[in-house]
Design an enzyme around this catalytic site. Structure first.
Site, PDB file in Angstrom:
ATOM      1  N   TYR A   1     -46.075  -2.685   2.787  1.00  0.00           N
ATOM      2  CA  TYR A   1     -46.863  -1.459   2.954  1.00  0.00           C
ATOM      3  C   TYR A   1     -47.375  -1.321   4.383  1.00  0.00           C
ATOM      4  O   TYR A   1     -47.908  -2.273   4.962  1.00  0.00           O
ATOM      5  CB  TYR A   1     -48.081  -1.451   2.008  1.00  0.00           C
ATOM      6  CG  TYR A   1     -49.132  -0.438   2.466  1.00  0.00           C
ATOM      7  CD1 TYR A   1     -48.846   0.931   2.453  1.00  0.00           C
ATOM      8  CD2 TYR A   1     -50.370  -0.847   2.973  1.00  0.00           C
ATOM      9  CE1 TYR A   1     -49.766   1.858   2.926  1.00  0.00           C
ATOM     10  CE2 TYR A   1     -51.299   0.076   3.441  1.00  0.00           C
ATOM     11  CZ  TYR A   1     -50.996   1.427   3.427  1.00  0.00           C
ATOM     12  OH  TYR A   1     -51.899   2.327   3.901  1.00  0.00           O
TER      13      TYR A   1
ATOM     14  N   TRP B   1     -50.665   1.680  -2.806  1.00  0.00           N
ATOM     15  CA  TRP B   1     -49.974   1.406  -4.069  1.00  0.00           C
ATOM     16  C   TRP B   1     -48.647   2.138  -3.973  1.00  0.00           C
ATOM     17  O   TRP B   1     -48.604   3.361  -4.119  1.00  0.00           O
ATOM     18  CB  TRP B   1     -50.774   1.957  -5.258  1.00  0.00           C
ATOM     19  CG  TRP B   1     -51.590   0.928  -5.980  1.00  0.00           C
ATOM     20  CD1 TRP B   1     -52.918   0.694  -5.824  1.00  0.00           C
ATOM     21  CD2 TRP B   1     -51.135   0.026  -6.996  1.00  0.00           C
ATOM     22  NE1 TRP B   1     -53.314  -0.313  -6.663  1.00  0.00           N
ATOM     23  CE2 TRP B   1     -52.240  -0.738  -7.395  1.00  0.00           C
ATOM     24  CE3 TRP B   1     -49.889  -0.228  -7.581  1.00  0.00           C
ATOM     25  CZ2 TRP B   1     -52.145  -1.732  -8.367  1.00  0.00           C
ATOM     26  CZ3 TRP B   1     -49.796  -1.207  -8.546  1.00  0.00           C
ATOM     27  CH2 TRP B   1     -50.920  -1.948  -8.929  1.00  0.00           C
TER      28      TRP B   1
ATOM     29  N   CYS C   1     -16.150   6.958   0.974  1.00  0.00           N
ATOM     30  CA  CYS C   1     -17.544   7.397   0.833  1.00  0.00           C
ATOM     31  C   CYS C   1     -17.961   8.300   1.994  1.00  0.00           C
ATOM     32  O   CYS C   1     -18.850   9.138   1.857  1.00  0.00           O
ATOM     33  CB  CYS C   1     -18.473   6.185   0.791  1.00  0.00           C
ATOM     34  SG  CYS C   1     -17.854   4.846  -0.241  1.00  0.00           S
TER      35      CYS C   1
ATOM     36  N   GLU D   1       0.856  -1.197   0.000  1.00  0.00           N
ATOM     37  CA  GLU D   1       0.000   0.000   0.000  1.00  0.00           C
ATOM     38  C   GLU D   1       0.887   1.241   0.000  1.00  0.00           C
ATOM     39  O   GLU D   1       1.749   1.409   0.855  1.00  0.00           O
ATOM     40  CB  GLU D   1      -0.940  -0.020   1.212  1.00  0.00           C
ATOM     41  CG  GLU D   1      -1.670   1.294   1.483  1.00  0.00           C
ATOM     42  CD  GLU D   1      -2.417   1.891   0.280  1.00  0.00           C
ATOM     43  OE1 GLU D   1      -3.132   1.151  -0.400  1.00  0.00           O
ATOM     44  OE2 GLU D   1      -2.255   3.119   0.034  1.00  0.00           O
TER      45      GLU D   1
ATOM     46  N   ASP E   1     -11.738  -0.140  -8.296  1.00  0.00           N
ATOM     47  CA  ASP E   1     -11.786   1.052  -9.145  1.00  0.00           C
ATOM     48  C   ASP E   1     -10.746   1.063 -10.270  1.00  0.00           C
ATOM     49  O   ASP E   1     -10.793   1.942 -11.131  1.00  0.00           O
ATOM     50  CB  ASP E   1     -11.549   2.315  -8.296  1.00  0.00           C
ATOM     51  CG  ASP E   1     -12.781   2.741  -7.531  1.00  0.00           C
ATOM     52  OD1 ASP E   1     -13.766   1.987  -7.522  1.00  0.00           O
ATOM     53  OD2 ASP E   1     -12.756   3.839  -6.936  1.00  0.00           O
TER      54      ASP E   1
HETATM   55  C1  LIG Z   1     -15.486  11.288  -1.729  1.00  0.00           C
HETATM   56  C2  LIG Z   1     -15.909   9.929  -2.186  1.00  0.00           C
HETATM   57  C3  LIG Z   1     -17.194   9.485  -1.947  1.00  0.00           C
HETATM   58  C4  LIG Z   1     -17.592   8.221  -2.366  1.00  0.00           C
HETATM   59  N1  LIG Z   1     -18.863   7.804  -2.106  1.00  0.00           N
HETATM   60  C5  LIG Z   1     -19.228   6.551  -2.452  1.00  0.00           C
HETATM   61  C6  LIG Z   1     -20.518   6.070  -2.122  1.00  0.00           C
HETATM   62  O1  LIG Z   1     -21.318   6.773  -1.496  1.00  0.00           O
HETATM   63  N2  LIG Z   1     -20.844   4.810  -2.491  1.00  0.00           N
HETATM   64  C7  LIG Z   1     -19.965   3.994  -3.152  1.00  0.00           C
HETATM   65  O2  LIG Z   1     -20.305   2.839  -3.448  1.00  0.00           O
HETATM   66  N3  LIG Z   1     -18.721   4.435  -3.481  1.00  0.00           N
HETATM   67  C8  LIG Z   1     -18.351   5.683  -3.147  1.00  0.00           C
HETATM   68  N4  LIG Z   1     -17.090   6.127  -3.448  1.00  0.00           N
HETATM   69  C9  LIG Z   1     -16.189   5.252  -4.214  1.00  0.00           C
HETATM   70  C10 LIG Z   1     -15.429   4.281  -3.333  1.00  0.00           C
HETATM   71  O3  LIG Z   1     -14.796   4.948  -2.308  1.00  0.00           O
HETATM   72  C11 LIG Z   1     -14.426   3.545  -4.198  1.00  0.00           C
HETATM   73  O4  LIG Z   1     -15.128   2.874  -5.202  1.00  0.00           O
HETATM   74  C12 LIG Z   1     -13.597   2.562  -3.412  1.00  0.00           C
HETATM   75  O5  LIG Z   1     -12.807   3.192  -2.457  1.00  0.00           O
HETATM   76  C13 LIG Z   1     -12.699   1.785  -4.370  1.00  0.00           C
HETATM   77  O6  LIG Z   1     -11.900   0.925  -3.659  1.00  0.00           O
HETATM   78  P1  LIG Z   1     -10.569   0.357  -4.312  1.00  0.00           P
HETATM   79  O7  LIG Z   1      -9.928  -0.479  -3.264  1.00  0.00           O
HETATM   80  O8  LIG Z   1     -10.863  -0.248  -5.616  1.00  0.00           O
HETATM   81  O9  LIG Z   1      -9.702   1.637  -4.659  1.00  0.00           O
HETATM   82  P2  LIG Z   1      -9.066   2.825  -3.699  1.00  0.00           P
HETATM   83  O10 LIG Z   1     -10.006   3.085  -2.604  1.00  0.00           O
HETATM   84  O11 LIG Z   1      -8.691   3.863  -4.640  1.00  0.00           O
HETATM   85  O12 LIG Z   1      -7.805   2.067  -3.125  1.00  0.00           O
HETATM   86  C14 LIG Z   1      -6.710   1.755  -3.899  1.00  0.00           C
HETATM   87  C15 LIG Z   1      -5.494   1.735  -2.987  1.00  0.00           C
HETATM   88  O13 LIG Z   1      -4.355   1.368  -3.748  1.00  0.00           O
HETATM   89  C16 LIG Z   1      -3.263   2.187  -3.384  1.00  0.00           C
HETATM   90  N5  LIG Z   1      -2.363   2.230  -4.527  1.00  0.00           N
HETATM   91  C17 LIG Z   1      -2.583   2.823  -5.731  1.00  0.00           C
HETATM   92  N6  LIG Z   1      -1.543   2.618  -6.560  1.00  0.00           N
HETATM   93  C18 LIG Z   1      -0.653   1.889  -5.867  1.00  0.00           C
HETATM   94  C19 LIG Z   1       0.625   1.359  -6.178  1.00  0.00           C
HETATM   95  N7  LIG Z   1       1.166   1.522  -7.384  1.00  0.00           N
HETATM   96  N8  LIG Z   1       1.280   0.654  -5.218  1.00  0.00           N
HETATM   97  C20 LIG Z   1       0.729   0.467  -3.992  1.00  0.00           C
HETATM   98  N9  LIG Z   1      -0.478   0.958  -3.640  1.00  0.00           N
HETATM   99  C21 LIG Z   1      -1.162   1.642  -4.570  1.00  0.00           C
HETATM  100  C22 LIG Z   1      -3.877   3.520  -3.049  1.00  0.00           C
HETATM  101  O14 LIG Z   1      -3.055   4.272  -2.196  1.00  0.00           O
HETATM  102  C23 LIG Z   1      -5.191   3.103  -2.396  1.00  0.00           C
HETATM  103  O15 LIG Z   1      -5.073   2.994  -0.993  1.00  0.00           O
HETATM  104  C24 LIG Z   1     -16.664   7.387  -3.043  1.00  0.00           C
HETATM  105  C25 LIG Z   1     -15.366   7.831  -3.288  1.00  0.00           C
HETATM  106  C26 LIG Z   1     -14.983   9.082  -2.867  1.00  0.00           C
HETATM  107  C27 LIG Z   1     -13.580   9.540  -3.135  1.00  0.00           C
END
Ligand SMILES: Cc1cc2nc3c(=O)[nH]c(=O)nc-3n(C[C@H](O)[C@H](O)[C@H](O)COP(=O)(O)OP(=O)(O)OC[C@H]3O[C@@H](n4cnc5c(N)ncnc54)[C@H](O)[C@@H]3O)c2cc1C
Length: 494
Positions: A444, A452, A55, A45, A297
């Site tokens: 309901y 409805w 979120c 990480e 993501d």
């Molecule tokens: C403000 C905000 C509000 C949100 N609200 C919602 C919501 O209401 N509902 C919902 O479903 N989703 C929401 N999301 C989206 C949700 O937070 C993300 O979809 C989720 O965090 C994705 O998780 P992830 O582990 O795929 O990626 P991330 O959370 O981006 O985690 C990826 C991790 O990998 C690490 N990393 C990246 N590159 C490298 C590398 N080369 N080497 C080592 N480590 C690395 C990063 O530091 C990070 O910690 C929101 C996002 C934000 C920013």
């Protein structure tokens, strides 16, 4: 320093320590334990944080959550205690898929790590346009995205520095709306500049309701306003933003809510398939190629209704995809079934409150997908109208004309409105028709719905407009159960 993995326990290396990555790490350990196998899980990480709720960041900034730490579900120490070899401050810089090695950098220098299975869960980066940076490449002090806990902390400090600042938010989608709420609740003057409409994936009528509610709460909403440049003083203080149309807005602080892009650059040259968004395209099991998995993501996913790859980065998907990838990397079998595009948020400031939710395709999206679709907006109340807590709710339902297949719904309304979208999402997931949705057995009682239910009224009204079915579809019949009501039962002819 090099660490190979010859002759040892199988090693799974996970890159990324948030939702997808740590879900994968722990599921791999669980699967291995259940099968009596010994594996080693190493997670890299980049930051010092793990497993936090991004979120929740806008609600932390707004003041609903006391500390950033409250958003952390599992900190690094907890992950290590649970058996993950977690290396924080460790950035993966390169992957050699043939040699099965990851190169990463930390405070001690560069290292190589061999793996048997690799899970890529690097998430995404916030989009930061060139105009947000000074000549030194650094983002101006009053400008920033809202992506991680450090961003959250920075926004808390900026908002606390002085009340009544003019906060401009570039971007009117989920994070733009949530940050508008946070800024207005923190006592600032807020302008949202959005390239098209606020919540532009909503039907125009519903998008307008969101904009109206925000404006009633004192937020200035400017549509068709894409930021093009910033005016900055000699000491880096931002003063004005200018849009593509040449309009300028005074500005003390600028929130970048312009979207995200998959963090997959370090894999360039690996030959892994990426889509238009730059996201990886794993199969339902999270598999990319021999020994390589991906989740969260950093990935695109399949839309269940269109079959197309889409980039819909959400925490709810990241957790599930991570679990599936971890399970499969450890030899188990689990599939992530794709998405139907369900999402929800709210805008709440003073007495102004609106829940906003969508699932499936909007009418425009359905038409763009080549479907012959029809949509209808229906108004109702969240509870029986005679109760004091009844609040307005508007539901837009979309269905395919000839097949009557349900394609999507959007909801905007008061308390209790938004999570109704889940019933529609379940119907979409099951491939139901608009008639099924209209006639299915939903709960309901007066404090929760009308007799409805408004979602069902919306579905029924749309169903009545569609070409009636000539035949009853046998697949909808359950032995011993009455047939689904509606046009299928009536068997009416056009
Ligand atoms: C403000 C905000 C509000 C949100 N609200 C919602 C919501 O209401 N509902 C919902 O479903 N989703 C929401 N999301 C989206 C949700 O937070 C993300 O979809 C989720 O965090 C994705 O998780 P992830 O582990 O795929 O990626 P991330 O959370 O981006 O985690 C990826 C991790 O990998 C690490 N990393 C990246 N590159 C490298 C590398 N080369 N080497 C080592 N480590 C690395 C990063 O530091 C990070 O910690 C929101 C996002 C934000 C920013």
């Amino acid at each position: 320093m090099t660490s190979t993995n010859s002759g040892k326990r199988e090693r799974i290396v996970v890159i990324g320590g948030d939702a997808a990555g740590m879900s994968a790490a722990h599921q791999a350990l669980r699967v291995a334990k259940a099968r009596g196998r010994e594996i080693e899980v190493v997670a890299l990480e980049r930051t010092g944080y793990t497993s936090y709720s991004a979120c929740g960041i806008p609600y932390w900034i707004a003041g609903d959550v006391e500390e950033g730490e409250d958003l952390v579900a599992r900190d690094p120490a907890r992950h290590r205690a649970m058996g993950v070899d977690l290396r924080t401050g460790a950035t993966a810089t390169r992957v050699d898929l043939d040699q099965k090695r990851v190169t990463y950098r930390d405070a001690d220098g560069e290292h190589e790590l061999g793996y048997d299975q690799l899970v890529v869960a690097t998430g995404a980066r916030a989009i930061v346009p060139a105009w947000a940076r000074g000549a030194d490449g650094e983002v101006y002090a009053g400008v920033g995205p809202v992506k991680d806990l450090d961003d959250g902390e920075a926004w808390i400090d900026r908002f606390a520095a002085r009340s009544g600042q003019h906060v401009v938010i570039a971007g009117g989608s989920y994070i733009g709306v949530e940050m508008a709420e946070a800024a207005v609740r923190r006592g600032h003057r807020v302008t949202v500049l959005t390239r098209s409409r606020v919540m532009s994936t909503l039907e125009p009528e519903l998008s307008k309701r969101v904009a109206d509610t925000m404006e009633a709460a004192g937020v200035e909403v400017v549509e068709d306003a894409e930021v093009q440049s910033l005016d900055v003083t000699g000491d880096g203080v931002i003063e004005k933003v200018t849009t593509v149309r040449g309009t300028t807005y005074s500005c003390d602080l600028l929130v970048l809510a312009l979207g995200i892009t998959p963090a997959t650059d370090f894999l360039s040259g690996c030959g892994l398939l990426v889509g238009k968004s730059g996201g990886l395209q794993p199969d339902a099991r999270g598999h990319l190629r021999d020994g390589v998995w991906a989740a969260g993501d950093c990935c695109e996913t399949r839309h269940r209704l269109t079959g197309e790859w889409v980039y819909l980065p959400l925490g709810t998907h990241a957790n599930k995809q991570g679990r599936a990838a971890g399970e499969n990397a450890a030899g188990g079998s689990l599939a992530f079934g794709g998405v139907v595009g369900t999402a929800i948020t709210r805008f709440a400031a003073d007495q102004h409150y609106l829940e906003i939710a969508r699932t499936g395709l909007s009418l425009a999206e359905a038409e763009a997908a080549g479907l012959d679709a029809e949509g209808l907006l229906t108004e109702g109340t969240t509870t029986s109208g005679y109760l004091p807590e009844a609040e307005p709710i508007a539901v837009h339902v979309v269905a395919e004309r000839v097949t009557r297949r349900l394609l999507g719904a959007q909801i905007v309304g008061g308390h209790g409105a938004g999570k109704r979208i889940d019933a529609v999402a379940a119907a979409l997931w099951g491939g139901m028709t608009v008639d099924d949705l209209a006639w299915m057995d939903l709960a309901y009682a007066p404090p929760f719905a009308t007799a409805w239910e408004v979602v069902q009224v919306a579905a029924r009204r749309l169903a009545e407009r569609l070409t009636p079915l000539v035949e009853v579809r046998p697949s909808r019949l359950v032995a011993g159960a009455p047939r689904t009501s509606g046009p299928a039962e009536r068997g009416s002819k056009p």
